[in-house]
Design an enzyme around this catalytic site. Structure first.
Site, PDB file in Angstrom:
ATOM      1  N   ARG A 252       0.867  -1.180   0.000  1.00  0.00           N
ATOM      2  CA  ARG A 252       0.000   0.000   0.000  1.00  0.00           C
ATOM      3  C   ARG A 252       0.899   1.223   0.000  1.00  0.00           C
ATOM      4  O   ARG A 252       1.783   1.370   0.833  1.00  0.00           O
ATOM      5  CB  ARG A 252      -0.969   0.002   1.176  1.00  0.00           C
ATOM      6  CG  ARG A 252      -0.357  -0.004   2.562  1.00  0.00           C
ATOM      7  CD  ARG A 252      -1.418   0.245   3.640  1.00  0.00           C
ATOM      8  NE  ARG A 252      -0.922  -0.071   4.975  1.00  0.00           N
ATOM      9  CZ  ARG A 252      -0.223   0.751   5.737  1.00  0.00           C
ATOM     10  NH1 ARG A 252       0.113   1.952   5.295  1.00  0.00           N
ATOM     11  NH2 ARG A 252       0.189   0.381   6.935  1.00  0.00           N
ATOM     12  N   HIS A 256      -2.174   3.805   6.435  1.00  0.00           N
ATOM     13  CA  HIS A 256      -3.106   2.745   6.822  1.00  0.00           C
ATOM     14  C   HIS A 256      -4.537   3.260   6.762  1.00  0.00           C
ATOM     15  O   HIS A 256      -5.431   2.603   6.241  1.00  0.00           O
ATOM     16  CB  HIS A 256      -2.773   2.265   8.233  1.00  0.00           C
ATOM     17  CG  HIS A 256      -3.702   1.226   8.754  1.00  0.00           C
ATOM     18  ND1 HIS A 256      -3.659  -0.089   8.346  1.00  0.00           N
ATOM     19  CD2 HIS A 256      -4.716   1.302   9.645  1.00  0.00           C
ATOM     20  CE1 HIS A 256      -4.592  -0.768   8.964  1.00  0.00           C
ATOM     21  NE2 HIS A 256      -5.256   0.039   9.748  1.00  0.00           N
ATOM     22  N   TYR A 265       6.814   5.479  10.616  1.00  0.00           N
ATOM     23  CA  TYR A 265       7.292   4.113  10.804  1.00  0.00           C
ATOM     24  C   TYR A 265       7.903   3.466   9.561  1.00  0.00           C
ATOM     25  O   TYR A 265       8.359   2.322   9.629  1.00  0.00           O
ATOM     26  CB  TYR A 265       6.168   3.215  11.337  1.00  0.00           C
ATOM     27  CG  TYR A 265       4.889   3.212  10.520  1.00  0.00           C
ATOM     28  CD1 TYR A 265       4.754   2.421   9.382  1.00  0.00           C
ATOM     29  CD2 TYR A 265       3.811   4.001  10.891  1.00  0.00           C
ATOM     30  CE1 TYR A 265       3.594   2.421   8.637  1.00  0.00           C
ATOM     31  CE2 TYR A 265       2.628   4.008  10.158  1.00  0.00           C
ATOM     32  CZ  TYR A 265       2.535   3.210   9.034  1.00  0.00           C
ATOM     33  OH  TYR A 265       1.369   3.218   8.298  1.00  0.00           O
TER      34      TYR A 265
END
Length: 356
Positions: A252, A256, A265
């Protein structure tokens, strides 16, 4: 295990055909159908993100980068099959027949967004991880008991394999040879947790071994691999041979959800690198150019069609009457418990105070 479960690839990132045995199956009609749908889905995804930023949608989970896995697998289904999506599988449900405006309604918190068209077996998106896997196994078993040849497909991310429901659904389906496809989209991160912090398994496909069912690992950015491997798994299911676990290795590009910041992250430059190496749409475009079936004007017309289709869906969604506040309370139980009744009365009193 990575050698035993090597990725199935039909076309490489540069568009070259890997499996020449499939050449006769990769018709111009099929190729253009996939391209058109993936363009519409990506345009939808980007529009939904923009709408969330404008305050016109609630929190939204983007799927850009995963179009091939979802579109290819959903096109392999028959009209009477079941589909059990996660909260990120809008491309799969829309491809299978869910109207675009209904998906937008769902992300505006509307109950109407959970209702599929008449005759379509589309389960509401599962937000809690892996809860839909036992549901899919059960629905597939029900079809089996009724003597139909209908099957089910259930989508989930790699994070779901850390949940008990994943193992329960797989175990139940394998024992009873349920006609269900467990379709994993391994996009490498469960929110902010990389896959190597979730499991020691080198692949997700190898988890099929514990349940005595076939496991297949595919290039999830290859729409043909997603389509043909799902078709094979469905043929097995309909023949009474039981479930299959498919791992679609993908990525992706974005966050998220729109409430997430992926730069916290992971190195986001990886997304641009992966886009160039084998983006689902760019890969198919390159294949079409090699095969001599690419048409720039046709491509532009597809993008115009996508824009118009999505704007129409937005208008339909925004023309819905205001949501009924009673739905918050009246859809929980058949009859109100005293706690819900008390909450409802307090909230309605609060609203009357605000409005006065």
């Amino acid at each position: 295990m990575e050698e035993k479960f090597a990725k199935v690839v039909c076309i490489n990132g540069d568009g070259t055909l890997v499996n020449n045995e499939l050449k006769s199956d990769l018709t111009e009609e099929l190729t253009k159908k996939f391209y058109r749908q993936m363009v519409i889905m990506r345009t939808f995804d980007r529009k939904a993100i923009n709408m969330q930023r404008q305050g016109r949608l609630g929190t939204y989970p983007p799927f850009e980068g995963q179009e091939a896995a979802q579109v290819g697998s959903a096109y392999a289904l028959s009209p009477d099959d079941w589909i059990f999506p996660t909260y990120r599988d809008h491309a799969a449900t829309i491809t299978f027949g869910m109207p675009l405006d209904k998906v937008l309604l769902y992300w505006n918190g509307r109950a109407e967004g959970c209702i599929p068209p008449e005759g379509k077996k589309i389960f509401p998106p599962a937000v809690p991880l892996a809860t839909q896997l036992p549901h899919a196994a059960g629905a597939a078993m029900a079809e089996q008991y009724k003597g139909t040849d209908n099957a089910a497909i259930v989508y989930f991310g790699e994070g779901s394999t850390s949940e008990g429901d994943f193992h329960e659904g797989m175990n139940f389906a394998s024992i009873f040879k349920a006609p269900v496809i467990f379709f994993n989209q391994n996009n490498k991160y469960a929110i902010s947790v990389p896959i190597e912090r979730q499991m020691n398994s080198r692949t997700i496909a190898q988890k099929s071994v514990a349940y005595g069912i076939p496991g297949v690992r595919i290039d999830g950015n290859d729409v043909f691999a997603a389509y043909f491997e799902t078709k094979k798994a469905l043929e097995r299911a309909r023949a009474g041979e039981g479930p299959t676990l498919i791992e679609a290795v993908t990525w992706r590009y974005g966050a998220h959800t729109t409430a997430d910041d992926p730069t916290k992250y992971r190195d986001q430059s990886l997304s641009e690198q992966k886009r160039e190496e084998g983006d689902p749409i760019l890969r198919l475009e390159r294949f079409m150019k090699i095969e001599g079936i690419w048409d720039e004007k046709w491509s532009e017309s597809i993008q115009e069609e996508a824009n118009e289709t999505i704007e129409e869906a937005v208008k339909t969604m925004e023309a819905y009457p205001e949501a009924d506040v009673n739905d918050l309370f009246d859809h929980v139980f058949e009859e109100h418990t005293w706690m819900i009744q008390e909450q409802k009365e307090q909230y309605l009193d609060y609203l009357r105070g605000v409005q006065s």
